[in-house]
Design an enzyme around this catalytic site. Structure first.
Site, PDB file in Angstrom:
ATOM      1  N   GLU A   1       1.041  -0.902   0.452  1.00 19.99           N
ATOM      2  CA  GLU A   1       0.527  -0.106  -0.133  1.00 19.99           C
ATOM      3  C   GLU A   1       0.697   1.395  -0.228  1.00 19.99           C
ATOM      4  O   GLU A   1       0.845   2.043   1.208  1.00 19.99           O
ATOM      5  CB  GLU A   1      -0.723  -0.143   1.267  1.00 19.99           C
ATOM      6  CG  GLU A   1      -2.158  -0.995   0.872  1.00 19.99           C
ATOM      7  CD  GLU A   1      -1.944  -1.278   3.120  1.00 19.99           C
ATOM      8  OE1 GLU A   1      -2.615  -1.952   2.870  1.00 19.99           O
ATOM      9  OE2 GLU A   1      -2.146  -0.349   3.742  1.00 19.99           O
TER      10      GLU A   1
ATOM     11  N   CYS B   1      -0.607  33.441  11.657  1.00 21.49           N
ATOM     12  CA  CYS B   1       0.164  33.933  12.785  1.00 21.49           C
ATOM     13  C   CYS B   1       0.216  32.871  14.232  1.00 21.49           C
ATOM     14  O   CYS B   1      -0.694  32.087  14.515  1.00 21.49           O
ATOM     15  CB  CYS B   1      -1.089  34.478  12.960  1.00 21.49           C
ATOM     16  SG  CYS B   1      -1.307  36.148  12.737  1.00 21.49           S
TER      17      CYS B   1
END
Ligand code: LLP
Length: 431
Positions: free
Chosen positions: A289, A360
């Protein structure tokens, strides 16, 4: 260059043979760009190696958590491989792209009641079940719908990989799967085999992500095949499928190794075959996978430089118009990247500055101590390489910053596959 799809010519950076400053002009920044040929090349590296060393019934499953949007599922569908999905949202996206869900493997350590219902109703091929509670819920739902669900059981082999703490998943005390070492996994198999609406097809494990260690998959396989043998001895049940998960590492910076997918799979197949021979087991149908190693270096992010801050005697900052909202990986894992000043590729780079975003938050860093040309200034274009995995899929709207568009490049042609979010999108669900 950090990857063979990145080149420089006449002071300019090219990605997948397209001049990236042209893309920045055409689509705006920040912008994710992706190289479809590279994605397909990586898929084929897995497909071919699995076929060569494990035979035709082996299957690659793209771990779509690495980067999930409709077009990518179309690629996987055309390439005829399976997918690993981890939520109903990924299932919905794959379905909307027309992906055949019989080839989908539904993961997650905590599937909600909705996930279980949704997966069964949509005839998802396999559930990769994490625990007995989930198995019982699947069984009950299937009883109600008079159907039988194929299941792989996720077990934890007790392997500790050397990767980011958050990317370790194979340890006994992991939140994922059921431990072999404690005896819980084998006991659970007995309980599953009694259920009428569950067809147990085999076992799954996943030891981690961004894994480079030489023998970690072989060590995992040794433990897993011994578990297969113990299960056979105890219950007479021979598992048909062995899914070893994903995790192969990719090269983000010059110091990282390049892993040879073919070689890794060859070594692993030899180990699995000899372990199966040791216990007289037939070789299970094999699954891998990969997520990151399929899409990471097929992606790049483009930014425009804004303010530059020089703090004499301390440090310098180059600010860009994106940041942790489109790439939270430095903030989360201290992950390192390679970056280029795309319109100044021939200039000497000797100006050290932190490459920072516009959020921020002081932790909003893409790369500390990056090196730029001395002439770096507002409106220059910065390209950060190897951002195809776990960037778009982990992006956020922190500070109400819209997510960038994704532009795909195929055979030198560029086209949008995900639109840039608009301000309207940001308030769409606000009441
Ligand atoms: N299979 C399972 C069950 C997984 O949990 C994962 C990744 C994969 C396959 C694919 O692993 P890959 O080939 O992509 O390494 N956000 C982190 C990575 C988290 C990985 C989660 N599971 C990062 O940005 O590094």
């Amino acid at each position: 260059m950090i990857c063979d799809n990145i080149k420089k010519l006449n002071n300019e950076l090219y990605f997948a043979d397209v001049k990236v400053t042209d893309l920045a002009k055409k689509y705006g920044t920040p912008l994710y760009i992706m190289d479809e040929n590279k994605i397909r090349q990586k898929v084929n590296a897995y497909k071919n190696a699995l076929k060569k060393y494990f035979g035709y019934d082996a299957l690659t499953l793209y771990a779509s958590k690495a980067c999930s949007f409709k077009y990518i599922y179309k690629i996987m569908s055309e390439e005829n491989i399976g997918i690993d999905i981890v939520s109903s949202g990924e299932l919905y996206t794959a379905k909307a792209a027309g992906f055949n869900l019989a080839n989908a493997y539904f993961h997650s350590n905590n599937k909600t009641d909705f996930d279980i219902k949704y997966g069964i109703e949509n005839k998802v091929g396999y559930f990769v079940a994490d625990n007995i509670e989930e198995i019982n819920l699947i069984d009950e739902e299937c009883k109600r719908l008079n159907t039988v669900q194929k299941v792989l059981l996720r077990v934890t082999p007790g392997i500790d990989t050397h990767t980011y703490e958050a990317d370790k998943t194979g340890k006994v005390d992991s939140k994922f799967g059921t431990a072999i070492e404690t005896g819980q996994a084998i006991e659970m198999v007995g309980n599953i085999l009694k259920l009428n609406n569950i067809e147990l097809c085999g076992f799954h494990c996943h030891v981690g992500s961004q894994v480079f260690e030489e023998d970690v998959y072989e060590r995992t396989a040794v433990i897993m095949i011994k578990f297969f043998a113990d299960v056979k001895e105890k219950y007479g049940f021979e598992a048909k499928i062995f899914d070893i998960g994903g995790g192969l590492g990719v090269r983000y910076i010059d110091n990282d190794k390049t892993l040879d997918i073919d070689k890794k799979i060859k070594e692993l197949s030899e180990c699995i075959k000899s372990e199966c021979a040791k216990y007289k087991l037939s070789i299970p149908s094999f699954r891998m996978e990969p997520g990151r190693s399929i899409v990471a270096d097929a992606g790049m992010t483009l930014y425009t430089v804004g303010s530059i801050k020089i703090i004499p005697g301390y440090k310098n900052y180059v600010s860009i118009d994106g940041g942790m909202t489109d790439n939270p990986r430095y903030a989360l894992y201290r992950a390192d990247y390679t970056c280029y000043t795309a319109n100044k590729m021939d200039e000497i780079s000797d100006f050290e500055a932190d490459l920072v975003g516009r959020c921020c938050e002081s932790g909003d860093i893409i790369k500390p101590k990056a090196i730029f040309p001395k002439s770096i200034k507002r409106d220059d274009i910065i390209a950060v390489a190897t951002t195809g995995a776990y960037n778009y899929s982990m992006a956020s709207n922190y500070n109400r910053i819209p997510r960038p568009a994704i532009v795909m490049i195929k055979d030198g042609k560029d086209f949008e596959v995900v639109k840039r979010e608009s301000f309207e999108n940001l308030i769409e669900n606000d009441i």
